[in-house]
Write an enzyme that holds these catalytic residues in place. Structure first.
Site, mmCIF file in Angstrom:
data_model
loop_
_atom_site.group_PDB
_atom_site.id
_atom_site.type_symbol
_atom_site.label_atom_id
_atom_site.label_comp_id
_atom_site.label_asym_id
_atom_site.label_seq_id
_atom_site.Cartn_x
_atom_site.Cartn_y
_atom_site.Cartn_z
ATOM 1 C CE LYS A 199 -3.734 -2.559 2.161
ATOM 2 N NZ LYS A 199 -4.333 -3.039 3.419
ATOM 3 C CD GLN A 251 -3.330 -4.829 6.493
ATOM 4 O OE1 GLN A 251 -3.257 -3.884 5.731
ATOM 5 N NE2 GLN A 251 -3.856 -5.994 6.140
ATOM 6 C CG ASP A 279 -10.176 -1.174 4.167
ATOM 7 O OD1 ASP A 279 -9.692 -1.431 3.045
ATOM 8 O OD2 ASP A 279 -9.585 -1.392 5.234
#
Length: 302
Positions: A69, A113, A136
């Site tokens: 990322k 995460q 997300d």
């Protein structure tokens, strides 16, 4: 018999079905380039897009995901803010950090995460993220907006699969799509996105009867069950499009999907390989969601 003539006789060759593979790496690169250009234009106008990534603990897979990322942020010009916390971090300390990031005007997106250590309740932490920073697309608000057709963040992997279909010239309208898997991250949001594109959708799961009869009816099959090489050519309709979401290891430890790709290639019209299919699209769509977060913030301010 003339041995020279015999030696020159061409051997029969197997058909090459490689052109049926959907190149997720290529399409993901196109999307990241589009994001890069838009981010650059924003910077010229004095605006910056920032993604905050929070990693708790030492999970090796999570560390790889975070690095990927960060690389995508570097390419697109999105500013990454990475917070690496110890494995024994207290839940209240993580909550304090999320609240701080929520209040920061320079942070457009927040990503925690997963998985988190045992002492931290994932739902409690994730639900603290402000909906306008939910890049997300996991929050109930984002899922609710998707279900009723309102603007909002979409889960990255399903969103990426829709892009794969569209950019490969595959029509969705009126097609029968069968999804195998009903997770909150892939199966359910994918069903809603396909409905939005006017597909007729069947969602299968562990309690579905006659599963393979249903998959053989699919114009578009989405395989998301986490079982290596579960689907074979007898499980799909000739000419079907197959999107393989699986990330598994086969008996030799090699990365593979939920489908036996080599077995399916002669039957399907298009299929995503593993690796190199759906996987690269997830981070590409995350980058696009980060860009969208700035637009969403501006819309809410108007």
């Amino acid at each position: 018999m003339n041995n020279e003539l015999t030696a020159r006789k061409p051997a029969s060759s197997r058909p090459d079905y490689r052109d049926r593979l959907i190149d997720g790496k290529k399409i993901a690169a196109e999307i990241k380039e589009e994001v890069r250009q838009e981010v650059s234009a924003l910077k010229d106008r004095g605006q910056e897009v920032t993604l905050a990534v929070v990693l708790v603990g030492n999970d090796s897979a999570s560390q790889v995901y975070v690095r990927n990322k960060e690389k995508a942020c570097d390419f697109t010009g999105i500013r990454p803010l990475t917070y690496k916390l110890n494995e024994d971090t207290k839940e209240e300390d993580l909550i304090h950090l999320i609240q701080e990031l929520n209040e920061r005007e320079d942070v457009n997106g927040i990503l925690v995460q997963l998985p988190l250590p045992r002492q931290i309740h994932e739902d409690k932490v994730l639900n603290l993220i402000r909906p306008d920073k939910d890049v997300d697309g996991f929050l109930p608000v984002s899922v609710g907006n998707l279900s009723i057709g309102r603007p909002g963040f979409q889960s990255c992997t399903p969103q990426g699969m829709i892009e794969l279909l569209k950019r490969s010239g595959i029509s969705i309208d009126g097609k029968h799509a069968v999804i195998v898997g009903r997770s909150n991250i892939v199966g359910k949001p994918m069903a809603m996105l396909l409905l939005r594109e006017n597909a007729t959708v069947t969602v299968c799961h562990s309690h579905t009867k006659n599963l393979r009869e249903l998959t053989r009816q699919a114009d578009i099959l989405v395989a998301a069950i986490g079982k290596p090489k579960f689907f074979h050519k007898e499980d799909v309709k000739e000419g079907a499009v197959v999107l393989d979401v699986g990330m598994n290891r086969d008996e030799n430890g090699k990365l593979c999907g939920d489908c036996d790709t080599e077995d399916l290639l002669p039957v399907v019209s298009r299929i995503t390989p593993v690796p190199g299919g759906v996987g690269p699209m997830t981070i590409a769509m995350l980058m696009r969601n980060c860009l969208y977060s700035l637009r969403l913030k501006q819309d809410l301010a108007d």
